[in-house]
Enzyme design. Sequence first.
Site, mmCIF file in Angstrom:
data_model
loop_
_atom_site.group_PDB
_atom_site.id
_atom_site.type_symbol
_atom_site.label_atom_id
_atom_site.label_comp_id
_atom_site.label_asym_id
_atom_site.label_seq_id
_atom_site.Cartn_x
_atom_site.Cartn_y
_atom_site.Cartn_z
ATOM 1 N N LYS A 74 41.128 -24.384 -82.288
ATOM 2 C CA LYS A 74 40.096 -25.038 -81.244
ATOM 3 C C LYS A 74 38.937 -26.487 -81.867
ATOM 4 O O LYS A 74 38.218 -25.735 -83.135
ATOM 5 C CB LYS A 74 39.189 -23.683 -80.948
ATOM 6 C CG LYS A 74 38.244 -24.323 -79.860
ATOM 7 C CD LYS A 74 37.781 -23.565 -78.146
ATOM 8 C CE LYS A 74 36.415 -22.103 -78.956
ATOM 9 N NZ LYS A 74 35.351 -23.023 -79.404
ATOM 10 N N GLU A 91 35.724 -28.935 -80.970
ATOM 11 C CA GLU A 91 34.585 -29.050 -80.131
ATOM 12 C C GLU A 91 34.061 -30.447 -79.924
ATOM 13 O O GLU A 91 34.052 -31.309 -81.605
ATOM 14 C CB GLU A 91 33.536 -28.418 -80.591
ATOM 15 C CG GLU A 91 33.198 -26.532 -80.041
ATOM 16 C CD GLU A 91 31.994 -26.397 -80.487
ATOM 17 O OE1 GLU A 91 30.830 -26.721 -80.303
ATOM 18 O OE2 GLU A 91 31.714 -24.975 -80.380
ATOM 19 N N GLU A 107 33.518 -25.387 -70.707
ATOM 20 C CA GLU A 107 31.809 -24.278 -70.859
ATOM 21 C C GLU A 107 30.510 -25.333 -70.070
ATOM 22 O O GLU A 107 30.123 -26.360 -70.753
ATOM 23 C CB GLU A 107 31.281 -24.668 -72.625
ATOM 24 C CG GLU A 107 30.063 -23.749 -72.579
ATOM 25 C CD GLU A 107 30.057 -22.972 -73.631
ATOM 26 O OE1 GLU A 107 30.905 -22.933 -74.687
ATOM 27 O OE2 GLU A 107 29.122 -21.797 -74.235
HETATM 28 O O1 KIV Z 1 33.018 -19.997 -80.626
HETATM 29 C C1 KIV Z 1 33.329 -18.688 -79.227
HETATM 30 O O2 KIV Z 1 32.904 -17.744 -78.944
HETATM 31 C C2 KIV Z 1 33.440 -20.070 -78.118
HETATM 32 C C3 KIV Z 1 33.425 -19.323 -76.820
HETATM 33 C C4 KIV Z 1 31.480 -19.040 -76.323
HETATM 34 C C5 KIV Z 1 34.339 -20.266 -76.025
HETATM 35 O O3 KIV Z 1 33.941 -21.192 -78.577
#
Ligand code: KIV
Length: 269
Positions: A117, A119, A186
């Site tokens: 993932k 950002e 989010e």
């Molecule tokens: O790091 C995390 O736990 C997240 C969540 C807030 C989705 O990115």
Amino acid sequence: MLQVTVSKLRALKEKGERFAMLTAYDATFATLIADAGIATILVGDSLGMTVQGHGATVAVTMEDMVYHTRCVARGVSRSDAERPLIVADMPLGSAYTVEDAARNAARLVRAGANVVKLEGGLWLAPVVRFLTERGLPVCCHMGLTPQTADMLGGFRLQGRGEEDAARIREEARVLEEAGARLLLLECVPNALGKDVSEGSSVPVIGIGAGPSTDAQVLVLHDMLGLTPGRKARFVKDFLADAGTVQAALAAFGKAVAEGTYPAAEHCYG
Ligand code: KIV
């Protein structure tokens, strides 16, 4: 052993069946989450706060993420249930160039992640394309991105005005086109969560993005009521009513599948 795959999550979206995601950072909780039938686990860089005691996620390193991803993967493999898909966060600064992104994503996959993932917004598109072409599946985290929250005015609702909402819709379109297999949205108004989910072919996982996203994620410590201080609007303590951790995990999965979480009080209408 059966394994939840990205294709299975996409099939769930196509059937209109919602799925749940929880963060985990260690083997014990990863096993319990798998046993509870939660489809996806996020090894989130929120571990910077929940585990390491920092005030933000920016201190988390690749070494931290590799270590915790290994712990979670071991925990998942101890469960007899279908193995949840493991998504691992790429920490701040680990994907500023496509070469760094590929090298760091490969480390997480080697540690046991099924998906990484990232950002960001439009700037991520070449990175997503580069990773996808090399067989490394990507989830893109949009809306409120905690690693760069200071640039967004802090931990606050995103996509409020039409211009900002249009930007986020466009990011979702471009990132999916670049190859993102999952999107995570989010802290946006319900209507934007609905628009992005309906406009995307890939599953959209929401946190504070309303009831219409294809999936819901919460930080484990938040859903167990363990987080001190002021809580975000979307947080619900599932342990309070359930009584045991195992029952709380099951209750969260059920509430997401049945659409009773998030309720109106957890949303930014
Ligand atoms: O790091 C995390 O736990 C997240 C969540 C807030 C989705 O990115």
